[in-house]
Design a protein around this motif. Structure first.
Motif, PDB file in Angstrom:
ATOM      1  N   VAL A  77       0.825  -1.256   0.138  1.00  0.00           N
ATOM      2  CA  VAL A  77      -0.002  -0.107   0.131  1.00  0.00           C
ATOM      3  C   VAL A  77       0.908   1.285   0.157  1.00  0.00           C
ATOM      4  O   VAL A  77       1.863   1.180   0.794  1.00  0.00           O
ATOM      5  CB  VAL A  77      -1.081   0.083   1.196  1.00  0.00           C
ATOM      6  N   VAL A  78       0.420   2.419  -0.831  1.00  0.00           N
ATOM      7  CA  VAL A  78       1.148   3.490  -0.555  1.00  0.00           C
ATOM      8  C   VAL A  78       0.648   4.248   0.541  1.00  0.00           C
ATOM      9  O   VAL A  78      -0.810   4.624   0.365  1.00  0.00           O
ATOM     10  CB  VAL A  78       1.191   4.338  -1.973  1.00  0.00           C
ATOM     11  N   ALA A  79       1.266   4.527   1.554  1.00  0.00           N
ATOM     12  CA  ALA A  79       0.605   5.174   2.736  1.00  0.00           C
ATOM     13  C   ALA A  79       0.979   6.727   2.645  1.00  0.00           C
ATOM     14  O   ALA A  79       2.126   7.013   2.750  1.00  0.00           O
ATOM     15  CB  ALA A  79       0.988   4.683   3.852  1.00  0.00           C
ATOM     16  N   VAL A  80       0.234   7.559   2.536  1.00  0.00           N
ATOM     17  CA  VAL A  80       0.339   9.122   2.354  1.00  0.00           C
ATOM     18  C   VAL A  80      -0.053   9.542   3.674  1.00  0.00           C
ATOM     19  O   VAL A  80      -1.041   9.529   4.173  1.00  0.00           O
ATOM     20  CB  VAL A  80      -0.555   9.557   1.188  1.00  0.00           C
ATOM     21  N   VAL A  81       0.880  10.408   4.471  1.00  0.00           N
ATOM     22  CA  VAL A  81       0.726  10.879   5.775  1.00  0.00           C
ATOM     23  C   VAL A  81       1.122  12.409   5.506  1.00  0.00           C
ATOM     24  O   VAL A  81       2.013  12.811   5.573  1.00  0.00           O
ATOM     25  CB  VAL A  81       2.008  10.263   6.751  1.00  0.00           C
ATOM     26  N   PRO A  82       0.009  13.199   5.582  1.00  0.00           N
ATOM     27  CA  PRO A  82      -0.049  14.589   5.342  1.00  0.00           C
ATOM     28  C   PRO A  82       0.277  15.077   7.119  1.00  0.00           C
ATOM     29  O   PRO A  82      -0.742  15.422   7.820  1.00  0.00           O
ATOM     30  CB  PRO A  82      -1.116  15.226   5.074  1.00  0.00           C
ATOM     31  N   CYS A  83       1.472  15.336   7.688  1.00  0.00           N
ATOM     32  CA  CYS A  83       1.652  15.370   8.930  1.00  0.00           C
ATOM     33  C   CYS A  83       2.882  16.382   9.033  1.00  0.00           C
ATOM     34  O   CYS A  83       3.794  16.333   8.363  1.00  0.00           O
ATOM     35  CB  CYS A  83       1.987  14.213   9.539  1.00  0.00           C
ATOM     36  N   ALA A  84       2.754  17.148   9.988  1.00  0.00           N
ATOM     37  CA  ALA A  84       4.044  18.081  10.427  1.00  0.00           C
ATOM     38  C   ALA A  84       5.033  17.308  10.764  1.00  0.00           C
ATOM     39  O   ALA A  84       4.872  16.313  11.428  1.00  0.00           O
ATOM     40  CB  ALA A  84       3.734  19.150  11.447  1.00  0.00           C
ATOM     41  N   PRO A  85       6.307  17.774  10.521  1.00  0.00           N
ATOM     42  CA  PRO A  85       7.681  16.955  10.830  1.00  0.00           C
ATOM     43  C   PRO A  85       7.689  16.770  12.306  1.00  0.00           C
ATOM     44  O   PRO A  85       8.142  17.895  13.003  1.00  0.00           O
ATOM     45  CB  PRO A  85       8.660  17.527  10.165  1.00  0.00           C
ATOM     46  N   ARG A  86       7.531  15.703  13.088  1.00  0.00           N
ATOM     47  CA  ARG A  86       8.011  15.583  14.511  1.00  0.00           C
ATOM     48  C   ARG A  86       8.528  14.238  14.212  1.00  0.00           C
ATOM     49  O   ARG A  86       8.185  13.337  13.977  1.00  0.00           O
ATOM     50  CB  ARG A  86       6.880  15.649  15.324  1.00  0.00           C
ATOM     51  N   THR A  87       9.760  14.310  15.046  1.00  0.00           N
ATOM     52  CA  THR A  87      10.794  12.786  15.123  1.00  0.00           C
ATOM     53  C   THR A  87      10.604  12.339  13.745  1.00  0.00           C
ATOM     54  O   THR A  87      10.687  11.015  13.678  1.00  0.00           O
ATOM     55  CB  THR A  87      10.055  11.861  16.184  1.00  0.00           C
ATOM     56  N   MET A  88      10.975  12.848  12.783  1.00  0.00           N
ATOM     57  CA  MET A  88      11.201  12.565  11.525  1.00  0.00           C
ATOM     58  C   MET A  88      12.183  11.341  11.277  1.00  0.00           C
ATOM     59  O   MET A  88      12.210  10.269  10.705  1.00  0.00           O
ATOM     60  CB  MET A  88      11.341  13.411  10.472  1.00  0.00           C
ATOM     61  N   ALA A  89      13.560  11.692  12.098  1.00  0.00           N
ATOM     62  CA  ALA A  89      14.541  10.701  11.939  1.00  0.00           C
ATOM     63  C   ALA A  89      14.287   9.303  12.300  1.00  0.00           C
ATOM     64  O   ALA A  89      14.633   8.183  11.776  1.00  0.00           O
ATOM     65  CB  ALA A  89      15.652  11.184  12.914  1.00  0.00           C
ATOM     66  N   ALA A  90      13.451   9.078  13.464  1.00  0.00           N
ATOM     67  CA  ALA A  90      12.981   7.794  13.904  1.00  0.00           C
ATOM     68  C   ALA A  90      12.017   7.139  12.725  1.00  0.00           C
ATOM     69  O   ALA A  90      12.273   5.861  12.539  1.00  0.00           O
ATOM     70  CB  ALA A  90      11.990   7.797  15.141  1.00  0.00           C
ATOM     71  N   VAL A  91      11.203   7.742  11.988  1.00  0.00           N
ATOM     72  CA  VAL A  91      10.313   7.162  11.224  1.00  0.00           C
ATOM     73  C   VAL A  91      11.253   6.781   9.841  1.00  0.00           C
ATOM     74  O   VAL A  91      11.202   5.771   9.624  1.00  0.00           O
ATOM     75  CB  VAL A  91       9.394   8.210  10.655  1.00  0.00           C
ATOM     76  N   ARG A  92      12.208   7.781   9.625  1.00  0.00           N
ATOM     77  CA  ARG A  92      13.170   7.222   8.336  1.00  0.00           C
ATOM     78  C   ARG A  92      14.046   6.177   8.767  1.00  0.00           C
ATOM     79  O   ARG A  92      14.197   5.302   7.946  1.00  0.00           O
ATOM     80  CB  ARG A  92      14.103   8.675   7.935  1.00  0.00           C
ATOM     81  N   ALA A  93      14.414   6.290  10.105  1.00  0.00           N
ATOM     82  CA  ALA A  93      15.314   5.126  10.429  1.00  0.00           C
ATOM     83  C   ALA A  93      14.596   3.715  10.338  1.00  0.00           C
ATOM     84  O   ALA A  93      15.216   2.515  10.089  1.00  0.00           O
ATOM     85  CB  ALA A  93      15.771   5.228  11.739  1.00  0.00           C
TER      86      ALA A  93
END
Length: 128
Positions: A77-93
């Protein structure tokens, strides 16, 4: 029969790869408009897509939203998240650790939400 990946895990049976697309930017309305414009393009191609649009408030943990998006993406599934950047590094990792496609797009005043969606769509299709 379920296909196995080189890492020994079970892969998705679907033919289209999933991904997480994290839509950032200052204006919540522009993030949401870009997310839905992208979803419409993907639906037109018969891609499975889910917009996770109810998580952008102060009490939501971005890592939790990132986990939900990653699970969806690992399952085609392509999950599209329209969200302000908070703790982006953890999500990327987390996405990197599971070998799950992850893209970020920043919607700002220089381009319309539709132009942002078009740019991300091109990246998902491997044209950019």
């Amino acid at each position: 029969m379920t296909a196995r990946s080189d890492r020994g895990g079970v892969r998705c049976r679907c033919t289209c790869p999933g991904a997480t697309v994290w839509v950032t930017g200052d204006c919540a309305a522009d993030r949401l408009a870009a997310a839905y414009a992208l979803a419409e393009r993907l639906h037109a191609e018969r891609r499975r897509v889910e917009v996770l649009d109810r998580f952008d408030d102060l009490g939501t943990d971005a890592r939790r939203v990132g986990l939900i998006a990653e699970v969806l993406a690992r399952n085609g599934v392509v999950a599209v998240v329209p969200c302000a950047p908070r703790t982006m590094a953890a999500v990327r990792a987390r996405h990197a650790a599971s070998d799950t496609r992850y893209l970020e797009v920043c919607v700002d005043g220089r381009r319309s939400p539709q132009e942002s969606a078009l740019a991300v769509h091109g990246r998902l299709a491997g044209r950019h």
